[in-house]
Design a protein around this motif. Structure first.
Motif, PDB file in Angstrom:
ATOM      1  N   LYS A   1       0.841  -1.208  -0.004  1.00  0.00           N
ATOM      2  CA  LYS A   1       0.050   0.107   0.074  1.00  0.00           C
ATOM      3  C   LYS A   1       0.803   1.459  -0.152  1.00  0.00           C
ATOM      4  O   LYS A   1       0.601   2.153  -0.700  1.00  0.00           O
TER       5      LYS A   1
ATOM      6  N   ASP B   1      -7.934  -6.605  -2.128  1.00  0.00           N
ATOM      7  CA  ASP B   1      -7.297  -5.262  -2.359  1.00  0.00           C
ATOM      8  C   ASP B   1      -5.742  -5.502  -2.608  1.00  0.00           C
ATOM      9  O   ASP B   1      -5.495  -4.775  -3.596  1.00  0.00           O
TER      10      ASP B   1
ATOM     11  N   LEU C   1      -5.487  -6.189  -6.418  1.00  0.00           N
ATOM     12  CA  LEU C   1      -5.724  -5.226  -7.292  1.00  0.00           C
ATOM     13  C   LEU C   1      -4.568  -4.376  -7.144  1.00  0.00           C
ATOM     14  O   LEU C   1      -4.454  -3.601  -8.193  1.00  0.00           O
TER      15      LEU C   1
ATOM     16  N   GLU D   1      -2.603  -2.978 -10.503  1.00  0.00           N
ATOM     17  CA  GLU D   1      -2.319  -1.623 -10.602  1.00  0.00           C
ATOM     18  C   GLU D   1      -0.780  -1.372 -10.854  1.00  0.00           C
ATOM     19  O   GLU D   1      -0.403  -0.484 -11.838  1.00  0.00           O
TER      20      GLU D   1
ATOM     21  N   GLU E   1     -12.585  -0.975 -11.168  1.00  0.00           N
ATOM     22  CA  GLU E   1     -12.670  -2.037 -10.505  1.00  0.00           C
ATOM     23  C   GLU E   1     -12.167  -1.985  -9.026  1.00  0.00           C
ATOM     24  O   GLU E   1     -12.850  -2.771  -8.259  1.00  0.00           O
ATOM     25  N   ARG E   2     -11.268  -0.934  -8.505  1.00  0.00           N
ATOM     26  CA  ARG E   2     -11.212  -0.771  -7.262  1.00  0.00           C
ATOM     27  C   ARG E   2     -12.331  -0.598  -6.463  1.00  0.00           C
ATOM     28  O   ARG E   2     -12.817  -0.897  -5.287  1.00  0.00           O
TER      29      ARG E   2
ATOM     30  N   GLU F   1     -14.930  -3.425  -6.252  1.00  0.00           N
ATOM     31  CA  GLU F   1     -14.651  -4.474  -5.121  1.00  0.00           C
ATOM     32  C   GLU F   1     -14.487  -4.050  -3.668  1.00  0.00           C
ATOM     33  O   GLU F   1     -14.948  -4.811  -2.665  1.00  0.00           O
ATOM     34  N   LEU F   2     -14.057  -2.704  -3.632  1.00  0.00           N
ATOM     35  CA  LEU F   2     -13.669  -2.241  -2.374  1.00  0.00           C
ATOM     36  C   LEU F   2     -14.744  -1.091  -1.421  1.00  0.00           C
ATOM     37  O   LEU F   2     -14.435  -0.385  -0.707  1.00  0.00           O
TER      38      LEU F   2
ATOM     39  N   TRP G   1     -11.072   3.047   1.464  1.00  0.00           N
ATOM     40  CA  TRP G   1     -10.045   3.124   0.438  1.00  0.00           C
ATOM     41  C   TRP G   1     -10.171   4.144  -0.497  1.00  0.00           C
ATOM     42  O   TRP G   1      -9.354   4.606  -1.324  1.00  0.00           O
ATOM     43  N   ARG G   2     -11.526   4.710  -0.780  1.00  0.00           N
ATOM     44  CA  ARG G   2     -11.651   5.442  -1.917  1.00  0.00           C
ATOM     45  C   ARG G   2     -11.071   6.900  -2.110  1.00  0.00           C
ATOM     46  O   ARG G   2     -10.640   7.075  -3.344  1.00  0.00           O
TER      47      ARG G   2
ATOM     48  N   ASP H   1      -7.365   6.254  -3.209  1.00  0.00           N
ATOM     49  CA  ASP H   1      -7.506   5.553  -4.593  1.00  0.00           C
ATOM     50  C   ASP H   1      -7.615   6.887  -5.493  1.00  0.00           C
ATOM     51  O   ASP H   1      -7.028   6.996  -6.677  1.00  0.00           O
TER      52      ASP H   1
END
Length: 515
Positions: A209, A409, A412, A416, A457-458, A461-462, A467-468, A471
């Motif tokens: 991360k 996560d 993905l 990425e 896609e993140r 899924e998440l 996390w948005r 991201d």
């Protein structure tokens, strides 16, 4: 235990209730914003107190709110006199917060207290490598949130005199500090013995991360542009592969929501690290995750607050199981679906529900941030309660583990990193990884993956997992207009202001640009 302030008393009381730790030799010291205890740390018992500090991550406010409300997937509309809260939620969605915003201040205090308490354990003489490794992971997690949200991190040495102001790491130096902590944790810790304990895999997931976001934290200008170094992307891939070797798995087709169910502690194959809740001890009770959006007349009675944005919902493939639907042991008894709630809502016995005024309870995509009715807005049920045989719910101690890190996560992140120029020694492609997640969910396989598809896609899924914001900043979309925020915001908004009371109390802190 000597009580210094109400804030400190509450913190120590929490530790006592949850972990039987004790606070001794309390001396008042100012740490950024508020006073915290600087008593002598123990070892194992005090480590439990550091874990207890994580419980704040379950709150629908503070860290979670700062990471979700300013994005394209959540808002908190005002409904008459409900959810006005002096504009707290509206300001987050519209990017109009300031250095006096209460949640910005409270989050700062909560996270920096976690850093300090972990440091006390790490600096204890004779502490075991295992305890030091776990504390280093926890300190890294708390400091990472501080760096991600605020762009700089104060740091106090527990051995320093209480009169000394904490020094402050800039974003770049703090990132290096976090990486060192996580590397120590990775080398000190073994395989997970419990979802609720730091492990080698948890440290590697966090290292992935940090390296994935390193370009953001090392950028010369807040908000970018960002240059993603191949060496950093290769690190992400390496750590992701190591996590994979530990045996974690994506949930199979039809089992996506198992990760968030009342028995996810026992059944999930995907959770790397989280906070375990039981029927007798739920320190990070997940019930707010469903109550914050559910209507008053649903079971359990909700708070009728947060919604998603219609554009976010509409981006889902209609066949994607992550969009939600019936769940065994839930819907037939209780009437509640998982995922996104839109249209007529039902209660136990499949009884059609109504609003408080008697109209059909139909959740609509249309929502107004300032003047919504009680039925407007699509609600989100990611975690969900376990109903009794009659469909009723008592969720005072919901047993869902609150997830902090999970394998999907990590997968993905690896995809990425490959998309951004990293090389995978295992030969996977970004497209193959994304489709390995999409296809079991029932979504149509993609033929190519670009930044837009990867960010989407993140989100699929998440969503609603905190996390948005992180991201969107990395992908450069955080400041874009969205529903109820028609104009682009300034890039300075990619970090929050340092709380004014922290700046006033520590001359080493300098307010972030733009505030």
């Amino acid at each position: 235990m000597k009580n210094i302030t109400l804030k400190i008393s509450a913190i120590c009381a929490t530790g006592l209730l949850l972990t039987a730790t004790s606070c001794t030799k309390l001396n008042e010291t100012v740490y950024g914003s508020k006073s915290i205890s600087t008593g002598n740390a123990g070892s194992a018992s005090d480590l439990n107190g550091v874990y207890a500090q994580l419980n704040g991550q379950s709150n629908q406010a503070n860290t979670y709110a700062l990471q979700e409300h300013p994005t394209d997937e959540m808002m908190g509309p005002t409904r008459g006199t409900d959810w006005g809260d002096f504009g707290t939620w509206r300001k987050l969605h519209t990017h109009t917060w300031d250095a006096l915003h209460q949640q910005i201040s409270d989050t700062w205090d909560e996270l920096n207290t976690g850093v300090y308490r972990a440091t006390q354990v790490i600096n204890t003489s004779g502490v075991s490598p295992q305890i030091k490794g776990e504390a280093s992971f926890l300190r890294a997690y708390f400091m990472w949130q501080v760096v991600d949200l605020y762009g700089q991190a104060p740091f106090r040495d527990p051995a320093a005199p209480s009169s000394e102001n904490p020094k402050v790491y800039n974003r770049s130096d703090a990132t290096d500090f976090i990486i060192k902590d996580l590397e120590l944790a990775e080398s000190s810790l073994g395989a997970a013995t419990s979802i609720g304990k730091a492990s080698k895999a948890a440290a590697e997931a966090m290292l992935a991360k940090v390296y994935l976001n390193k370009a953001v934290y090392k950028a010369t200008a807040v908000g970018g542009p960002f240059t993603f170094a191949k060496a950093d992307m290769d690190k992400v891939i390496g750590y992701a592969n190591s996590v994979a070797d530990a045996g974690y798995q994506i949930e199979p087709a039809g089992k996506y929501f198992q990760d968030f169910a009342w028995d996810n502690t026992e059944k999930s194959q995907d959770i790397i690290f989280g906070i375990i809740n039981t029927a007798t001890n739920a320190p990070a009770n997940t019930h707010n995750r469903w109550r914050m959006g559910m209507h008053y007349n649903q079971s359990p009675s909700g708070w009728n607050g947060f919604t998603t944005l219609a554009d976010f919902y509409n981006n889902f493939d209609p066949k994607d199981e992550r969009r939600g639907g019936d769940y065994p042991g839930l819907t037939a008894l209780n009437g509640l679906n998982t995922g996104f709630l839109v249209g007529q809502q039902y209660g136990p016995g499949h009884k059609a529900l109504t609003t408080r005024g008697g109209a059909p309870l139909i959740f609509t995509p249309k929502v107004d941030l300032n003047y919504s009715t009680e039925a407007q807005g699509i609600r989100v049920i990611k975690y969900f309660p376990k109903p009794n045989a009659d469909g009723s719910v008592n969720d005072d101690n919901a047993t869902n583990t609150l997830i902090i890190l999970r394998y999907a996560d990590v997968r993905l992140m690896k995809a990425e990193a490959i998309m951004r120029g990293g090389t995978d020694p295992k030969g996977e492609t970004a497209l193959s990884i994304v489709n390995s997640i999409r296809v079991p969910r029932g979504a149509t396989a993609l033929t190519t993956v670009d930044e837009k598809a990867m960010l989407a896609e993140r989100g699929f899924e998440l969503y609603y997992e905190g996390w948005r914001r992180n991201d969107q900043i990395r992908f450069g979309t955080f400041n874009n207009p969205v529903d109820q925020r028609p104009n682009a915001s300034d890039k300075a908004r990619t970090v929050y202001p340092i709380p004014q009371r922290a700046v006033d109390s520590n001359p080493n802190l300098k307010q972030n640009a733009g505030y």
